[in-house]
Motif scaffolding. Structure first.
Motif, PDB file in Angstrom:
ATOM      1  N   GLN A 185       0.828  -1.201   0.000  1.00 57.26           N
ATOM      2  CA  GLN A 185       0.000   0.000   0.000  1.00 57.26           C
ATOM      3  C   GLN A 185       0.866   1.255   0.000  1.00 57.26           C
ATOM      4  OE1 GLN A 185      -2.536  -0.823   3.414  1.00 57.26           O
ATOM      5  NE2 GLN A 185      -4.323  -1.002   2.067  1.00 57.26           N
ATOM      6  N   ARG A 186       1.981   1.205   0.732  1.00 59.42           N
ATOM      7  CA  ARG A 186       2.891   2.355   0.715  1.00 59.42           C
ATOM      8  C   ARG A 186       3.436   2.591  -0.685  1.00 59.42           C
ATOM      9  NH1 ARG A 186       4.860  -0.438   5.538  1.00 59.42           N
ATOM     10  NH2 ARG A 186       4.082   0.610   7.404  1.00 59.42           N
ATOM     11  N   ASP A 187       3.782   1.490  -1.351  1.00 57.79           N
ATOM     12  CA  ASP A 187       4.302   1.609  -2.717  1.00 57.79           C
ATOM     13  C   ASP A 187       3.241   2.185  -3.659  1.00 57.79           C
ATOM     14  OD1 ASP A 187       6.804   0.647  -2.053  1.00 57.79           O
ATOM     15  OD2 ASP A 187       6.319  -1.430  -2.539  1.00 57.79           O
ATOM     16  N   ILE A 188       2.013   1.670  -3.559  1.00 60.77           N
ATOM     17  CA  ILE A 188       0.949   2.149  -4.432  1.00 60.77           C
ATOM     18  C   ILE A 188       0.666   3.625  -4.159  1.00 60.77           C
ATOM     19  CG2 ILE A 188      -1.492   1.887  -5.035  1.00 60.77           C
ATOM     20  CD1 ILE A 188      -1.199  -1.091  -4.490  1.00 60.77           C
ATOM     21  N   TYR A 189       0.762   4.010  -2.898  1.00 61.37           N
ATOM     22  CA  TYR A 189       0.597   5.433  -2.553  1.00 61.37           C
ATOM     23  C   TYR A 189       1.638   6.273  -3.285  1.00 61.37           C
ATOM     24  CZ  TYR A 189       0.713   9.706   0.283  1.00 61.37           C
ATOM     25  OH  TYR A 189       0.703  11.007   0.701  1.00 61.37           O
ATOM     26  N   ASP A 190       2.888   5.822  -3.280  1.00 59.87           N
ATOM     27  CA  ASP A 190       3.948   6.568  -3.967  1.00 59.87           C
ATOM     28  C   ASP A 190       3.701   6.614  -5.471  1.00 59.87           C
ATOM     29  OD1 ASP A 190       5.224   7.028  -1.575  1.00 59.87           O
ATOM     30  OD2 ASP A 190       6.587   5.318  -1.754  1.00 59.87           O
ATOM     31  N   TYR A 191       3.228   5.511  -6.038  1.00 55.47           N
ATOM     32  CA  TYR A 191       2.896   5.517  -7.460  1.00 55.47           C
ATOM     33  C   TYR A 191       1.757   6.498  -7.733  1.00 55.47           C
ATOM     34  CZ  TYR A 191       5.867   1.538  -8.668  1.00 55.47           C
ATOM     35  OH  TYR A 191       6.949   0.726  -8.896  1.00 55.47           O
ATOM     36  N   ALA A 192       0.764   6.521  -6.848  1.00 55.71           N
ATOM     37  CA  ALA A 192      -0.365   7.434  -7.023  1.00 55.71           C
ATOM     38  C   ALA A 192       0.109   8.885  -7.042  1.00 55.71           C
ATOM     39  CB  ALA A 192      -1.397   7.226  -5.914  1.00 55.71           C
ATOM     40  N   VAL A 193       1.025   9.227  -6.137  1.00 61.85           N
ATOM     41  CA  VAL A 193       1.582  10.587  -6.120  1.00 61.85           C
ATOM     42  C   VAL A 193       2.339  10.848  -7.420  1.00 61.85           C
ATOM     43  CG1 VAL A 193       3.245  12.105  -4.977  1.00 61.85           C
ATOM     44  CG2 VAL A 193       1.696  10.698  -3.603  1.00 61.85           C
ATOM     45  N   GLY A 194       3.059   9.835  -7.914  1.00 57.73           N
ATOM     46  CA  GLY A 194       3.768   9.989  -9.182  1.00 57.73           C
ATOM     47  C   GLY A 194       2.814  10.252 -10.337  1.00 57.73           C
ATOM     48  N   PHE A 195       1.738   9.487 -10.412  1.00 58.37           N
ATOM     49  CA  PHE A 195       0.745   9.710 -11.468  1.00 58.37           C
ATOM     50  C   PHE A 195       0.155  11.117 -11.352  1.00 58.37           C
ATOM     51  CE2 PHE A 195       0.191   4.924 -11.344  1.00 58.37           C
ATOM     52  CZ  PHE A 195       0.796   4.724 -12.573  1.00 58.37           C
ATOM     53  N   ALA A 196      -0.089  11.558 -10.121  1.00 62.60           N
ATOM     54  CA  ALA A 196      -0.654  12.896  -9.917  1.00 62.60           C
ATOM     55  C   ALA A 196       0.291  13.972 -10.442  1.00 62.60           C
ATOM     56  CB  ALA A 196      -0.940  13.117  -8.430  1.00 62.60           C
ATOM     57  N   ARG A 197       1.578  13.822 -10.180  1.00 61.81           N
ATOM     58  CA  ARG A 197       2.545  14.820 -10.646  1.00 61.81           C
ATOM     59  C   ARG A 197       2.609  14.835 -12.170  1.00 61.81           C
ATOM     60  NH1 ARG A 197       4.239  16.663  -6.120  1.00 61.81           N
ATOM     61  NH2 ARG A 197       4.849  15.372  -4.338  1.00 61.81           N
ATOM     62  N   LEU A 198       2.540  13.663 -12.790  1.00 58.54           N
ATOM     63  CA  LEU A 198       2.551  13.610 -14.254  1.00 58.54           C
ATOM     64  C   LEU A 198       1.276  14.226 -14.836  1.00 58.54           C
ATOM     65  CD1 LEU A 198       4.017  10.064 -15.029  1.00 58.54           C
ATOM     66  CD2 LEU A 198       5.201  12.252 -14.830  1.00 58.54           C
ATOM     67  N   ALA A 199       0.173  14.100 -14.108  1.00 58.25           N
ATOM     68  CA  ALA A 199      -1.102  14.654 -14.579  1.00 58.25           C
ATOM     69  C   ALA A 199      -1.230  16.140 -14.289  1.00 58.25           C
ATOM     70  CB  ALA A 199      -2.270  13.907 -13.937  1.00 58.25           C
ATOM     71  N   GLY A 200      -0.298  16.690 -13.496  1.00 60.77           N
ATOM     72  CA  GLY A 200      -0.361  18.105 -13.152  1.00 60.77           C
ATOM     73  C   GLY A 200      -1.266  18.414 -11.985  1.00 60.77           C
ATOM     74  N   VAL A 201      -1.536  17.418 -11.135  1.00 63.47           N
ATOM     75  CA  VAL A 201      -2.391  17.629  -9.957  1.00 63.47           C
ATOM     76  C   VAL A 201      -1.590  18.352  -8.874  1.00 63.47           C
ATOM     77  CG1 VAL A 201      -3.752  16.497  -8.158  1.00 63.47           C
ATOM     78  CG2 VAL A 201      -3.729  15.569 -10.486  1.00 63.47           C
ATOM     79  N   ARG A 202      -2.139  19.390  -8.337  1.00 64.91           N
ATOM     80  CA  ARG A 202      -1.470  20.148  -7.278  1.00 64.91           C
ATOM     81  C   ARG A 202      -1.798  19.542  -5.915  1.00 64.91           C
ATOM     82  NH1 ARG A 202      -2.210  26.515  -7.858  1.00 64.91           N
ATOM     83  NH2 ARG A 202      -0.623  26.324  -6.215  1.00 64.91           N
ATOM     84  N   GLU A 203      -0.784  19.442  -5.073  1.00 68.80           N
ATOM     85  CA  GLU A 203      -0.922  18.919  -3.711  1.00 68.80           C
ATOM     86  C   GLU A 203      -1.677  17.590  -3.697  1.00 68.80           C
ATOM     87  OE1 GLU A 203      -2.655  21.890  -1.272  1.00 68.80           O
ATOM     88  OE2 GLU A 203      -1.002  23.322  -1.525  1.00 68.80           O
ATOM     89  N   PRO A 204      -1.177  16.584  -4.391  1.00 69.86           N
ATOM     90  CA  PRO A 204      -1.897  15.304  -4.461  1.00 69.86           C
ATOM     91  C   PRO A 204      -2.034  14.616  -3.118  1.00 69.86           C
ATOM     92  CG  PRO A 204       0.335  15.081  -5.335  1.00 69.86           C
ATOM     93  CD  PRO A 204       0.084  16.562  -5.146  1.00 69.86           C
ATOM     94  N   GLU A 205      -1.059  14.822  -2.212  1.00 67.43           N
ATOM     95  CA  GLU A 205      -1.131  14.185  -0.900  1.00 67.43           C
ATOM     96  C   GLU A 205      -2.390  14.613  -0.152  1.00 67.43           C
ATOM     97  OE1 GLU A 205       3.179  14.607  -2.098  1.00 67.43           O
ATOM     98  OE2 GLU A 205       1.400  15.884  -2.049  1.00 67.43           O
TER      99      GLU A 205
END
Length: 235
Positions: free
Chosen positions: A183-203
């Motif tokens: 789950q920690r890994d998937i969380y990090d991937y989710a943040v990565g996808f958010a940054r690539l998508a241009g999502v601000r403050e994904p956390e």
């Protein structure tokens, strides 16, 4: 018969073009050129206008990704899929169902693969990775090892104890500890996808903060929810 008709229509079109005046011919040529220019601009916007984004990939390191409008859309889809599933939500040692989490992860695996199959491949750029690379790495480095290890074990217990509670499974605690790690890994991937998508403050948008990794992480730990978080999980 069809060949005769096509030949006749082609001949008629050629004859018609030879009868038009130079001014009309120039207008037709200009229209075709304008349409070609528009298509060229659209192609440039999809493939040539790339933005570099640095993302830390779990199990690897910080990498540079090249994204455009198409790949941002794929990254956004992947972000939504990863953060709205049970597979990324906290599961306390005495709460939730491991089977539910594993089923959700299988769903994430299948959806990710289908998204990549139906999307336009990203343009290759020297020195830059693509959103597809991040998604496939998540599948092969995080999801696949966890599922291939724990799913058969849980299936065996369920087959041998069809009416037994999951809490009676001898490997329940170990599976939950491994689940927290992935789950920690998937969380990090989710943040990565958010940054690539241009999502601000994904956390903040995700609303879940994983517990810090620890070499002696004991079974029964949990993620800490952010106050006011409202992310709704789905299977």
């Amino acid at each position: 018969m069809s060949a005769t008709v096509i030949g006749a229509l082609t001949g008629l079109a050629v004859f018609s073009l030879t009868q038009v005046t130079s001014r009309i011919l120039f207008a037709i040529t200009g229209g075709i050129s304008g349409a070609a220019a528009v298509l060229a601009v659209q192609w440039y916007q999809r493939t040539a206008r790339l933005t570099e984004v640095k993302v830390t990939v779990p199990q690897l390191s910080e990498l540079t990704f090249a994204v455009n409008n198409d790949s941002r859309q794929v990254a956004w889809q992947m972000f939504v899929e990863t953060v709205t599933r049970v597979s990324t939500q906290p599961l306390a040692s005495d709460q939730g169902v491991v089977r539910e989490a594993l089923t959700s992860m299988y769903g994430l695996f299948a959806t990710t693969r289908e998204t990549l199959k139906t999307s336009r491949p990203s343009a290759a750029v020297p020195g830059g990775q693509t959103v597809e690379y991040l998604a496939i790495t998540m599948l092969n480095q995080a999801l696949r090892p966890f599922l291939s290890h724990w799913h058969p074990r849980l299936q065996e217990f369920e087959r041998d104890h069809p009416d037994g509670p999951e809490s009676a499974w001898p490997e329940n605690a170990d599976c939950r500890a491994a689940l927290r790690e992935v789950q920690r890994d998937i969380y990090d991937y989710a943040v990565g996808f958010a940054r690539l998508a241009g999502v601000r403050e994904p956390e903040t948008l995700i609303g879940i903060v994983p517990a810090p990794r620890s070499p002696d992480d004991e079974p029964g730990g949990n993620h800490s929810p952010v106050a006011g978080s409202g992310t709704r999980a789905r299977h």
